[in-house]
Each structure stands twice: as C-alpha cells, then as structure tokens.
Design an enzyme around this catalytic site. Structure first.
Site, PDB file in Angstrom:
ATOM      1  N   ASP A 180     -28.458  -3.570  30.293  1.00 14.51           N
ATOM      2  CA  ASP A 180     -28.038  -2.334  30.950  1.00 14.51           C
ATOM      3  C   ASP A 180     -26.551  -2.078  30.705  1.00 14.51           C
ATOM      4  O   ASP A 180     -25.734  -2.999  30.750  1.00 14.51           O
ATOM      5  CB  ASP A 180     -28.304  -2.436  32.453  1.00 14.51           C
ATOM      6  CG  ASP A 180     -27.913  -1.174  33.190  1.00 14.51           C
ATOM      7  OD1 ASP A 180     -28.610  -0.166  33.023  1.00 14.51           O
ATOM      8  OD2 ASP A 180     -26.902  -1.205  33.915  1.00 14.51           O
ATOM      9  N   GLU A 195     -29.474  -0.933  26.106  1.00 10.73           N
ATOM     10  CA  GLU A 195     -29.633   0.404  26.681  1.00 10.73           C
ATOM     11  C   GLU A 195     -28.393   1.234  26.371  1.00 10.73           C
ATOM     12  O   GLU A 195     -27.281   0.893  26.781  1.00 10.73           O
ATOM     13  CB  GLU A 195     -29.846   0.293  28.197  1.00 10.73           C
ATOM     14  CG  GLU A 195     -30.044   1.621  28.896  1.00 10.73           C
ATOM     15  CD  GLU A 195     -28.792   2.116  29.626  1.00 10.73           C
ATOM     16  OE1 GLU A 195     -28.785   3.277  30.063  1.00 10.73           O
ATOM     17  OE2 GLU A 195     -27.834   1.338  29.749  1.00 10.73           O
TER      18      GLU A 195
END
Length: 492
Positions: free
Chosen positions: A193, A234
C-alpha cells in the site's frame, strides 16, 4: 494456498457479516466457485483510516477474530494482505517508544526526521510545491516528546499515519520480520500500500523515485519470492508509471479500466476501450471498484482531458445519488483525483449497464478483483455517508447475513455470479492465452479470449450504446454455446 487465476473478492473483515467467521459463512453459503481469492482488507489493530493505520501486524483485531480464522480462509482461498510500506500508526509501540525515549529510542531511525532531511534553510515553498501530495499542505507533523522537546516528522497521509524511513537498517529489519510473519500466517499476495510514496529524495517530487524505488522493491522481493509469495505494488497514477512494473515483470493494478469503461458506456463509443484493452498486460489485477473512490488521474492520456471532464460530468448526471459534494472536503475527502460512489450507482443503478461493465472487466487481460459492494451490485449508502460524513463510506456498506441472503437473489447478482464462475473455469481466460479486440463500428466492441493452444475461446460481443451483449464459448470439442446475454438470461 498460492495465487491462482480466479477472481478475487475485496472485502473488509466486518463488511460481509460482522467478522471473519461470518465472512467464511458467506463464502461457503453463496460464493463457492464465484471467487477463488480474497483480499482481506486490513484486519490488524489500527488507529484510523479503516485499518490503514496499523499498530501491530502480528495481531488480528479481536473484534474481527483471530489468526485461526484467517488461516481457515487460507485453506480454500488465496489471500492478499496489506502491508503499509510507507507508514505505520503513531499508536504503534514503535512510535510510542520513540516519543517516550526520543533520541535514545531503538526506533528513532524508523521515522523520517523533517529537519534532518532538508539542508539548512530549506524546505523552501518551491520544495513543498514540488512534493507529490494528496492533501493541501506540507507532509509534516510536529511531535512533542517526553523530554519536552519538539520535532517534525514526515506525515504524508492521515494524522495517525507516520512515514517510515525505508533507507535505514532498523526499517529494513522491521519490513523483513513483518513480511515473514504475514507469509507464515496465510498471505499468498502482499499488497504494498502507498508503495510509490515510500522513497523520499531531495530534488524530486518524492513519488516513485527512481532508481531507489526499484532497489526497495528488489529488497522486498528477495524476502517474498523464496516463499512463492506474489507482490502487488499499489500505485494510483498515470499508466506510464504503472507500466514500468510490467516492464520489471511485477504484477500491477489496472486502475484506469473503471473510468475508461464508464466513459465508454456513457458515450457509447468503443474506440478508447478497444485501444486500452489491446495494450493492457496479462500480468495484472483488474478493478472496477475498490475501498476507495473511482480514480480519475489513472486514465490521463488514455482519455483526453475533455473526455475525462465529460466522464466526471456524466457520473454526476447519470449516477444515482452521486454528487460532487460527496468527494469534497465537506466529507473529509483529501484526494481530489477520486470520485466517491459505488460502481452500480455510477451507472444509474442499471442492471444491464452494470453487467456489461463486469463482462468487460472479465474479458480484460488479467485477474478480476471485485469489491464486496460491487459483487452484490450495491447502491450508494447515503445513510452511512451522512452518519459519518466520510465520503468514501458511500461505498462501504455493512451487510448483515440476512441482508446478503436477500441481495444474492437479485437477477443481476445471480448473473454476475454465473459470469465469474464461467471466468474461473474456462481455459479461454488462462494468462498465457491470447486476446483479440475488434471494433466493427463506433459503438460495437468484440473481445475474444483464447487459450494458448487455441482450442478454447470465449467472445464478448457488445453494443456500448444500447448496452446489449452476448457471451459465447467454443470448447475444445468444437462445440459453441451461449453463456450469457444482456437480458440476464443464463445458460447452465
């Protein structure tokens, strides 16, 4: 269970039922064959951002269950866990120790010291303006320590999400220990992330800083690859940056497909979608919806600025209960590049348009991920939105088991389940196969997926203006059969 080429469900641990055990019940009762993997959004103890401010990766938040529940899921599904490579909660034991012991803390170097990062007399306003940021201020937070001193640390996102210094040995050891633990407890895929924000460097915009970002990814891959674990960095940005991951043979996200598909269904024109699908890699995960809003910046240069503006305007015009204010600071939205809505409501709660959008996703190169609200063709949750005043909560409805039992009976949901089961079992969608995209007319698109040996093929024939479509399959024995049509008729 390792990664397999089957559709993946994205869900919070308390969104399909109230905890992981109830999620398991939903999977067993309704979703066998529909999905083969689960992206279990952060289930660790967290101090904010719906789990994305993790305090302790070695624990399951007790309100969701325990590690036995997670590992029970892993017996039947490949699982994706989030690792916030850019930050950790200031309520974590690491940051608390730093606040208490200051420069004597063993975790002092885990964090980025603002005044040490910048040369004397800086940062200037030009330095601050150069930083790629998703909130309208410098990414910094002042901390008061137990010894009475104050100091600034790097803080890209929410107040509780303090950035990590990935260049320091203590951080590298933290990353290694954490990833090793997660892999031992069921992670088939590690989602990195906020990956592109992790490297900070003078004279850059501090976003996807090369070549250092590749050094970080290589270091992480050396931890995960020996275990057979897949990495998924991501990145929400222009597709040229995302393509670099493909060039380095990593999996990536197709975050452009959601808005390209919306543009195509709003305008009825097939040219942009056809061009995008032709250049998309197989080694990717596709999305139409996630726990965040629908990204706009991801499709820049795929759609023109005028086409992006048109799509945003149509989303507010066509979308059911989609309003500009829901994506503004009035609803705590700090990302001006995302629009808050469910995908079903973005298409006016229209079953036919929605199912065609999912058919496009299924036929696109890669492995489809379907967000839990999207899997149930969920409408915008205005009650939750107004209760919390959080814009993204419009697409974060909490489903009870009884409610799920009702929702799955809707024809559009049953058709979507059939579509995904077909996708998961047909050799036409193997990642080593071929894709052919034709555009017979301005409004028509024909997408054919074919197995590597050419024996099995599946074809989506669609008119984007009328939203009519058919899905047909040719099997290895040469027989052809119809799988699904736009009037939601199904062939078993």
């Amino acid at each position: 269970m390792k990664l397999t080429n089957k559709a993946m469900l994205i869900t919070y641990p308390d969104s399909l039922g109230t905890n992981i055990k109830e999620l398991q019940t939903v999977l067993n009762r309704h979703l066998k064959g529909v999905v083969g993997g689960v992206h279990l959004l952060p289930f660790f103890p967290s101090s904010g951002d719906r789990g994305f401010a993790p305090m302790d990766y070695t624990k399951v938040d007790e309100k969701f269950g325990n590690w036995d529940d997670v590992q029970e899921l892993a017996k039947s599904y490949y699982l994706m866990f989030d690792f916030m490579v850019n930050h950790i909660s200031k309520q974590s034991r690491y940051f608390k120790d730093f606040k208490q012991r200051h420069n004597a803390s063993a975790y002092r170097d885990l964090f980025i010291h603002w005044d040490e990062f910048w040369p004397k007399g800086r940062p200037t306003q030009a330095d601050i303006d150069l930083i790629y940021k998703r909130k309208p201020k410098a990414p910094v937070q002042e901390v008061t320590f137990a010894d009475g001193q104050t100091e600034k640390v790097w803080n890209t996102f929410g107040e509780d999400q303090i950035d990590l210094d990935v260049t320091k040995q203590v951080t590298k050891e933290f990353i290694k220990q954490t990833l090793t633990f997660l892999m031992a407890h069921g992670a088939s895929i590690i989602r990195l992330d906020a990956f592109a924000y992790a490297v900070k460097k003078l004279g850059t915009n501090d976003f996807f800083v090369e070549p250092e970002i590749w050094d970080l990814l290589k270091d992480i891959n050396q931890i995960t690859a020996p275990k057979g674990t897949t990495l998924l960095p991501e990145i929400h940005e222009n597709y040229h940056i995302v393509r670099k991951l493909t060039d380095h043979d990593y999996f990536s996200y197709d975050f452009a497909l959601p808005i390209v598909t919306l543009y195509s269904l709003y305008s009825g024109k097939a040219d942009r979608l056809a061009a995008w699908l032709r250049q998309s890699p197989m080694k990717q995960f596709t999305t139409l919806d996630t726990h965040d809003g629908i990204g706009v910046v991801d499709a820049k240069d795929i759609l023109t600025d005028d086409e992006l503006d048109y799509t945003k305007a149509e989303m507010y015009k066509v979308g059911a209960n989609v309003k500009k204010v829901y994506s503004s600071t009035a609803y705590h939205n700090l990302d001006v590049y995302q629009i808050n809505t469910t995908y079903y409501s973005a298409l006016g709660d229209n079953d036919q348009a929605y199912l065609l959008a999912r058919a496009i996703q299924v036929f696109a190169p890669g492995i489809p991920q379907v967000y839990y609200v999207g899997l149930l063709a969920g409408k915008n949750d205005l009650a939750l939105l107004e209760k919390t005043k959080e814009g993204r909560n419009i697409n974060r409805h909490y489903y009870s088991l009884d409610e799920i039992d009702q929702e799955v009976q809707r024809p559009v949901v049953q058709a979507l389940f059939k579509l995904l089961k077909f996708r998961n079992t047909s050799a036409a969608f193997n990642l080593d196969g071929q894709i052919k995209v034709a555009q017979p007319s301005e409004n028509q698109i024909v997408i054919t997926r074919q197995s590597a040996d050419g024996k099995v093929s599946a074809t989506l024939t669609a008119d984007l203006k009328s939203r009519s479509f058919t899905i047909d399959q040719t099997t290895a024995d040469g027989k052809s059969n119809q799988i699904l049509t736009s009037n939601l008729s199904l062939v078993d």
